[in-house]
Every structure is written in C-alpha cells, then in structure tokens.
Design a protein around this motif. Structure first.
Motif, short mmCIF file in Angstrom:
data_model
loop_
_atom_site.label_atom_id
_atom_site.label_comp_id
_atom_site.label_asym_id
_atom_site.label_seq_id
_atom_site.Cartn_x
_atom_site.Cartn_y
_atom_site.Cartn_z
N GLU A 1 1.96 -6.47 8.49
CA GLU A 1 2.67 -5.50 7.66
C GLU A 1 2.91 -4.20 8.42
O GLU A 1 3.95 -3.56 8.30
CB GLU A 1 1.87 -5.23 6.38
CG GLU A 1 1.89 -6.35 5.38
CD GLU A 1 3.24 -6.51 4.72
OE1 GLU A 1 3.67 -5.58 4.02
OE2 GLU A 1 3.88 -7.57 4.91
N GLY A 2 1.92 -3.80 9.23
CA GLY A 2 2.05 -2.55 9.97
C GLY A 2 3.09 -2.61 11.06
O GLY A 2 3.73 -1.60 11.39
N THR A 3 3.32 -3.80 11.64
CA THR A 3 4.30 -3.92 12.73
C THR A 3 5.69 -4.27 12.21
O THR A 3 6.69 -3.83 12.77
CB THR A 3 3.84 -5.01 13.72
OG1 THR A 3 3.61 -6.24 13.02
CG2 THR A 3 2.56 -4.60 14.42
N GLU A 4 5.78 -5.07 11.15
CA GLU A 4 7.08 -5.50 10.66
C GLU A 4 7.70 -4.53 9.65
O GLU A 4 8.89 -4.57 9.41
CB GLU A 4 6.96 -6.89 10.02
CG GLU A 4 6.64 -8.00 11.02
CD GLU A 4 6.66 -9.36 10.37
OE1 GLU A 4 6.87 -9.42 9.13
OE2 GLU A 4 6.47 -10.36 11.08
N LYS B 1 8.09 1.56 6.05
CA LYS B 1 7.46 1.81 4.77
C LYS B 1 6.23 2.70 4.97
O LYS B 1 5.60 2.72 6.02
CB LYS B 1 7.05 0.50 4.10
CG LYS B 1 8.23 -0.38 3.70
CD LYS B 1 7.77 -1.62 2.98
CE LYS B 1 8.96 -2.48 2.54
NZ LYS B 1 9.76 -1.81 1.51
N SER B 2 5.87 3.42 3.91
CA SER B 2 4.70 4.29 3.97
C SER B 2 3.42 3.47 3.99
O SER B 2 3.40 2.29 3.62
CB SER B 2 4.69 5.24 2.77
OG SER B 2 4.50 4.50 1.57
N VAL B 3 2.32 4.12 4.36
CA VAL B 3 1.02 3.45 4.38
C VAL B 3 0.65 2.97 2.98
O VAL B 3 0.14 1.86 2.80
CB VAL B 3 -0.06 4.38 4.94
CG1 VAL B 3 -1.44 3.75 4.83
CG2 VAL B 3 0.24 4.75 6.39
N ARG C 1 2.64 -0.16 2.05
CA ARG C 1 2.12 -1.36 2.71
C ARG C 1 0.81 -1.80 2.07
O ARG C 1 0.57 -3.00 1.91
CB ARG C 1 1.94 -1.09 4.20
CG ARG C 1 3.25 -0.87 4.96
CD ARG C 1 3.07 -1.08 6.44
NE ARG C 1 2.16 -0.11 7.03
CZ ARG C 1 2.55 1.03 7.59
NH1 ARG C 1 3.85 1.34 7.62
NH2 ARG C 1 1.66 1.85 8.12
N PHE C 2 -0.03 -0.85 1.72
CA PHE C 2 -1.31 -1.20 1.08
C PHE C 2 -1.08 -1.89 -0.26
O PHE C 2 -1.78 -2.86 -0.60
CB PHE C 2 -2.17 0.05 0.89
CG PHE C 2 -3.42 -0.20 0.09
CD1 PHE C 2 -4.50 -0.86 0.66
CD2 PHE C 2 -3.50 0.19 -1.24
CE1 PHE C 2 -5.65 -1.11 -0.08
CE2 PHE C 2 -4.65 -0.06 -1.98
CZ PHE C 2 -5.72 -0.72 -1.39
N ILE C 3 -0.11 -1.41 -1.04
CA ILE C 3 0.18 -2.02 -2.33
C ILE C 3 0.66 -3.46 -2.14
O ILE C 3 0.28 -4.36 -2.90
CB ILE C 3 1.22 -1.17 -3.10
CG1 ILE C 3 0.60 0.16 -3.51
CG2 ILE C 3 1.73 -1.93 -4.32
CD1 ILE C 3 1.57 1.12 -4.14
N ARG C 4 1.50 -3.68 -1.13
CA ARG C 4 1.96 -5.03 -0.84
C ARG C 4 0.79 -5.94 -0.49
O ARG C 4 0.70 -7.09 -0.96
CB ARG C 4 2.97 -5.03 0.31
CG ARG C 4 4.36 -4.55 -0.07
CD ARG C 4 5.26 -4.51 1.15
NE ARG C 4 5.27 -5.78 1.88
CZ ARG C 4 6.02 -6.83 1.56
NH1 ARG C 4 6.83 -6.76 0.52
NH2 ARG C 4 5.97 -7.94 2.27
N ILE C 5 -0.10 -5.46 0.36
CA ILE C 5 -1.27 -6.25 0.75
C ILE C 5 -2.14 -6.55 -0.47
O ILE C 5 -2.64 -7.67 -0.64
CB ILE C 5 -2.08 -5.50 1.83
CG1 ILE C 5 -1.28 -5.38 3.12
CG2 ILE C 5 -3.41 -6.19 2.10
CD1 ILE C 5 -1.85 -4.41 4.12
N LEU C 6 -2.29 -5.56 -1.32
CA LEU C 6 -3.11 -5.72 -2.52
C LEU C 6 -2.51 -6.76 -3.45
O LEU C 6 -3.21 -7.65 -3.95
CB LEU C 6 -3.25 -4.37 -3.22
CG LEU C 6 -4.19 -4.32 -4.42
CD1 LEU C 6 -5.63 -4.52 -4.00
CD2 LEU C 6 -4.03 -2.99 -5.16
N ILE C 7 -1.21 -6.66 -3.69
CA ILE C 7 -0.55 -7.53 -4.67
C ILE C 7 -0.42 -8.96 -4.16
O ILE C 7 -0.68 -9.93 -4.90
CB ILE C 7 0.85 -6.97 -5.04
CG1 ILE C 7 0.70 -5.65 -5.79
CG2 ILE C 7 1.64 -7.97 -5.87
CD1 ILE C 7 2.01 -4.96 -6.08
N PHE C 8 -0.03 -9.11 -2.90
CA PHE C 8 0.32 -10.45 -2.41
C PHE C 8 -0.82 -11.20 -1.73
O PHE C 8 -0.71 -12.40 -1.52
CB PHE C 8 1.50 -10.35 -1.44
CG PHE C 8 2.74 -9.81 -2.08
CD1 PHE C 8 3.29 -10.44 -3.18
CD2 PHE C 8 3.36 -8.67 -1.60
CE1 PHE C 8 4.43 -9.95 -3.80
CE2 PHE C 8 4.49 -8.16 -2.20
CZ PHE C 8 5.03 -8.80 -3.30
#
Length: 562
Positions: A235-238, A242-244, A247-254
């Motif tokens: 997520e951090g490279t692709e 997006k803001s940190v 990206r954290f919300i995406r990691i949390l949800i998915f």
C-alpha cells in the motif's frame, strides 16, 4: 605467412556448430529434470492414496485426532476438562471440525481426515506450480518445484497424508498468500496484463483464508502478521498519493477486519462455551513444551542442511542479492527502500517466515518432523524464484550468445535442481522413515485385534488405540498420549474418574503399547500395577504397528488383580 582462408572458414563453421551443439545440450537435461519431477510426483500420489484408506493408525497422534473428529460427528463437546473418556488435542479446531462433518456422512474412520490432508497436499503442489509460473514465466521451473514438494514427503517424515493438521494448514496459508500477492493480476511477474482490478476483494478473501489457516494451527498467526506487513508495504509503494490515514483505513478494512472476524469470533465463542478449557489446551498446553536447543544442530545439519540444503543455499543467495540493493542514506530513504524491497519480494519473506515456523516448532521438546512440512513447502518455491531470467543486451556481432552468463546460470540452476532431487530421492538422514506403505500383514493384525476386543464381553481400555474400541463396538476411553500432554507432560494428577475406574477394576483388560513417556509415566504406572497385573503379550499377528516415529504397537494385556 600464408593463410588458407578456406580451411580457416571451415574450422570456424565447425567450431560454431560444436558450440551450438554444446549450448543445446541443456535441452536433454531439461527433459531428464521433467521426467524426474513427474516420476517423483506420481510415486508420492500412489503411496499417499494407498495410505489414506488404511483403516488403522499410521501415527500415534492420529488416534487422538480421529477421536476428536468423532466427537464432532456425534455433536459432543470437545474442549472439556480431562476425564476418563476423552481429552482433546492441543491444535486449533478447524481440521477436526471438517473431519467430523465428513464422518457424519461416511462413518467412523481415519480416511476422512487423511483425505483432507492428501487433497491439501495436492492443492499445495498446484499452488507451488502456479506461483512458480507467475514468478519465473517458465513452466519447467514451476513443475520442478511441485515435483520436489511431492517427492520430498520422506524429508518431513512422510507426514503429508496423515490425519493431522499440517497439510491443511500449509494449503490454506499458501492459498491466502497467493490471493494477497496476485489478486487482480494476470500473466507472469514480468508480463503482467494491466493493472490490478478488484484488488480489494481478493485481499479480503486472502485474509479470510489466512484466518482459516490460524484456526487450523496456531502458527498461522505469525504468517498472517507477516502478510499484513507485506500488504502495508505494498500500500505504501503503490498508493503514495494517498495519505497515511487513508492507507491505514484501507489496511484495516480489507485485511485486519476480515481476519479478526474469521478468527476472533469463533475463538471467543469456543472460549465461552468451554468455560476456559479451549485456551487451556490451545495456548497453555500447546506452548508449555520447552525449547530443546540441542535439537537445533540436528535441524540445521540434517534436516535443513542434508535434506534441503540446495534450496536453503539458494534462498540465502537470493536474500543477499536483494539486500545488496538496499541503500542506507538517511532513515527516510531507508524506510522507503525497505518498503519497496518487501513489496517486490513477498515470497522470499514468506519462505523465511515458514522456515522459522518449522524450526521453532521442531526445536521444542516433542516437536516432530510434521513441523517441517510448511517450511519445506515454501522452500519448494525457490526453484522458480532462483530461475535465471534472460536479459536483453547488445552482443558483439558474429558471437553466439548462448554460452554467455545467462547460459552459465542455467547450467548452475539445472545442476542445483538435480542435486536437490538426489537429496530427496536418497536422503542422507538415516533417521527418516524407511517404510511408507502399510502391508497386508499390518491390516490383518489390526482386524485380528478388533475381533479379539469384540469377543471380550466386558470393558476394554486400549491406552493408545481408542479407534480399535470403536471398531469393536466398545466404549472408547481416553487416549493416554493426549491425556499425558494435557497433564503438563505427566506433572498434573490423573483425572479422578479415571483413577476410580482403575481402582475399582472396571476394565476387564487394559492393553498397553509400553511406549516411552506415556504408559511408563511413574504416577500412571504405579496406579496400574497396584490394581492390574501382566496377563500376556500380544503376538505380532494381533499387534499392528504404526509407521511414523515413534513407532508403537499394542503389546501387553493387563488384567485385574484378585
């Protein structure tokens, strides 16, 4: 000096033909490698399928697993206090839950659980091929990895098809990681067709499968954490735009939420329903076995070294090559480079994690070769990861390019694979099992033992073989090895109801294997000999042995003292 240009031209042409013939020689080696991969794969499939339907125990822990699945099939509670009838194993419940559902349809037996393991191993081999093809773009390299995995069943103590959790755990782990890494992509690593599409759905499914892997064996939690690190790095490279927080919300949800739903909900339910006994078995007892550092030498020298040495060596080379690309200028640049490194090399990271899990499990007191299964399965990705890739470059006109560096790397790769197949086919570790196929004599001995127990009108306790009691129509009692483990390796008192049964001489016969630790444990042995005496020794014709270490067989019949 006079030159014969015609003769020299002929010599040059002949030299070029010789060079081409030599460069084409690897084609024959490719064929040999494919044949070896095919033969070793078929050899295991034949052996594994035959072992699935053998009706008696091939391993001492199988007895506990089959009785746990049988309780699931009968809708009986599993995680209960140790007692005279039943004690659960220390593994997570998914494997025996699935086995119990199959038993509801097919009846009692080892084969439903072994079939799950066998199909999981075949599925793992297919996933190794898929990953190998995606990473190398070469079908031969991918097939070699699958062949090494199937052919290497002896290296991990022939544990592939047993009624134990390791096959299913390995398959679910690998399947979840495949979806996490490749979800939404098509084509090979070097020729990906388009960008990711529908990535989020694949990530969710991958997290679910990793959650199921954890519900199969506790070590899945570490693998899931490493997968989370990889997903975060990706997520951090692709998604740098997006803001940190985004990206954290995406990691949390998915990833995090699906994983927690799959794992935390059933764990909390089981803990509540069992009154705390669930965590007692899968945490307290499972992790009570101390580390035996003396085993590490044997693991690294004989199991990783002598058995899997080529794969381990290639892994080390690949890791060093990747780390050399990491530049340390300042901490921000280092973090960014580390993220890119993790994102670009997921399988090397997962291979290292799987090997760590194997070594950690194997190095505990009582840790057997089944722990090496997941590490070896992931190491079988290395043939594809190390396969040399041809790079476009400009060569001097008139020179044949097939003997340059790329061809040398191919030769080295081919030689390494042949050596590894040699280690698989002719293991250097003399402590590995020598026999895999159960014999007709073993089956006949098991049938004779069942008939003997069935003919006894009163209760019979088979200390290490409760499945025989079920087959004979008798009431099964606790599996002594599982009880010993649940008693903190024999340190805690025996269950009161079991003590009462022995003191009251309720068993007409107690059949013992006289195995180390379990039946010779001082507290149990003293109680047994106080109220029972040795009556006879079973003949080999009524004493079917197991095949996996430690090998046990019913030996001694005890009857009540008068």
């Amino acid at each position: 000096m006079v030159y014969n240009l015609t003769a020299m031209g002929k010599e040059v042409d002949q030299t070029k033909r010789n060079i081409k013939d030599f460069a084409n020689f690897p084609d024959a080696v490719w064929v040999v490698l494919l044949i070896i991969s095919f033969v070793t794969s078929v050899a295991y499939l034949r052996v594994g399928w035959a072992r699935v339907f053998y009706p008696y125990a091939l391993d001492l822990v199988e007895e506990g697993m089959v009785m746990q699945a049988w309780r699931v099939a009968q809708n009986l509670p599993v995680f209960i206090a140790p007692n005279a009838e039943f004690v659960p194993q220390v593994y997570m419940p998914l494997f025996t839950l699935l086995g119990g559902q199959l038993m509801r349809l097919a009846g009692f037996g080892f084969w439903p659980l072994r079939l799950i393991s066998f199909l999981s191993v075949v599925g793992t081999a297919v996933l190794i091929f898929i990953i190998g093809w995606r990473e190398s773009g070469n079908g031969t390299a991918a097939f070699v990895g699958s062949g090494l995995f199937l052919g290497g069943y002896r290296l991990v103590g022939s544990w592939y098809d047993l009624a134990r959790v390791d096959g299913l755990f390995t398959f679910l782990s690998l399947a979840g990681l495949v979806l996490l890494v490749y979800g939404g992509k098509s084509g090979t690593r070097s020729h990906t067709e388009g960008a990711r599409r529908g990535t989020e759905g694949w990530v969710v499914l991958g997290a679910v499968l990793l959650g199921l892997a954890f519900l199969t064996k506790q070590n899945g939690l570490l693998l899931a954490f490493v997968a989370l690190v990889y997903f975060s790095a990706t997520e951090g490279t692709e998604k740098k735009e997006k803001s940190v927080l985004s990206r954290f919300i995406r990691i949390l949800i998915f990833f995090i939420v699906p994983f927690l739903i799959v794992t935390l909900v059933p764990v909390l339910i089981l803990e509540n329903v069992s009154g705390g006994w669930f965590s007692y078995y899968v945490v307290t007892i499972a992790y009570a076995s101390p580390l035996d550092l003396g085993r590490l030498r044997n693991i690294f020298v004989w199991e990783l070294g002598a058995g899997m040495g080529v794969l381990v060596g290639l892994t080390a080379v690949l890791v060093v090559q990747r780390l050399r690309r990491l530049e340390i200028i300042d901490w921000r640049f280092f973090v960014s480079g580390l993220q890119s490194l993790i994102s670009a090399n997921p399988w090397l990271i997962f291979v290292g994690t799987a090997v760590f899990i194997s070594v950690a499990g194997r190095s505990t007191v009582g840790g057997n070769l089944n722990n090496m299964l997941i590490g070896y399965a992931f190491l079988c990705l290395i043939p594809a990861l190390s396969f040399p890739r041809k790079r476009e470059s400009t060569f001097t006109a008139g020179m044949d390019t097939r003997l340059r560096g790329y061809d040398m790397k191919k030769w080295l790769w081919l030689g390494a694979m042949l050596i590894q197949f040699g280690l698989v086919t002719f293991p250097l570790n003399g402590g590995l099992p020598q026999q895999f196929l159960p014999t007709a004599e073993m089956r006949t001995a098991g049938d004779s033992l069942v008939a003997r127990v069935e003919a006894e009108p009163s209760e019979v306790w088979l200390l290490m073989h409760p499945n025989v009691a079920v087959r004979a129509g008798k009431r099964p009692y606790t599996h002594l090895q599982t009880l010993w483990h649940a008693r903190q390796r024999g340190a805690d008192p025996l269950p009161p109801d079991l003590v009462a049964l022995i003191e009251q001489r309720q068993f007409a016969q107690i059949i013992s294997d006289e195995s180390d630790f379990f039946e010779t444990e001082p507290a149990f042995l003293e109680l047994l000999l106080t109220h029972y005496k040795v009556a006879e020794t079973l003949p080999p014709e009524q004493s079917p042995p197991t095949l996996n270490d430690p090998v046990i067989r019913p030996l001694t019949i005890y009857t009540p003292r008068k």
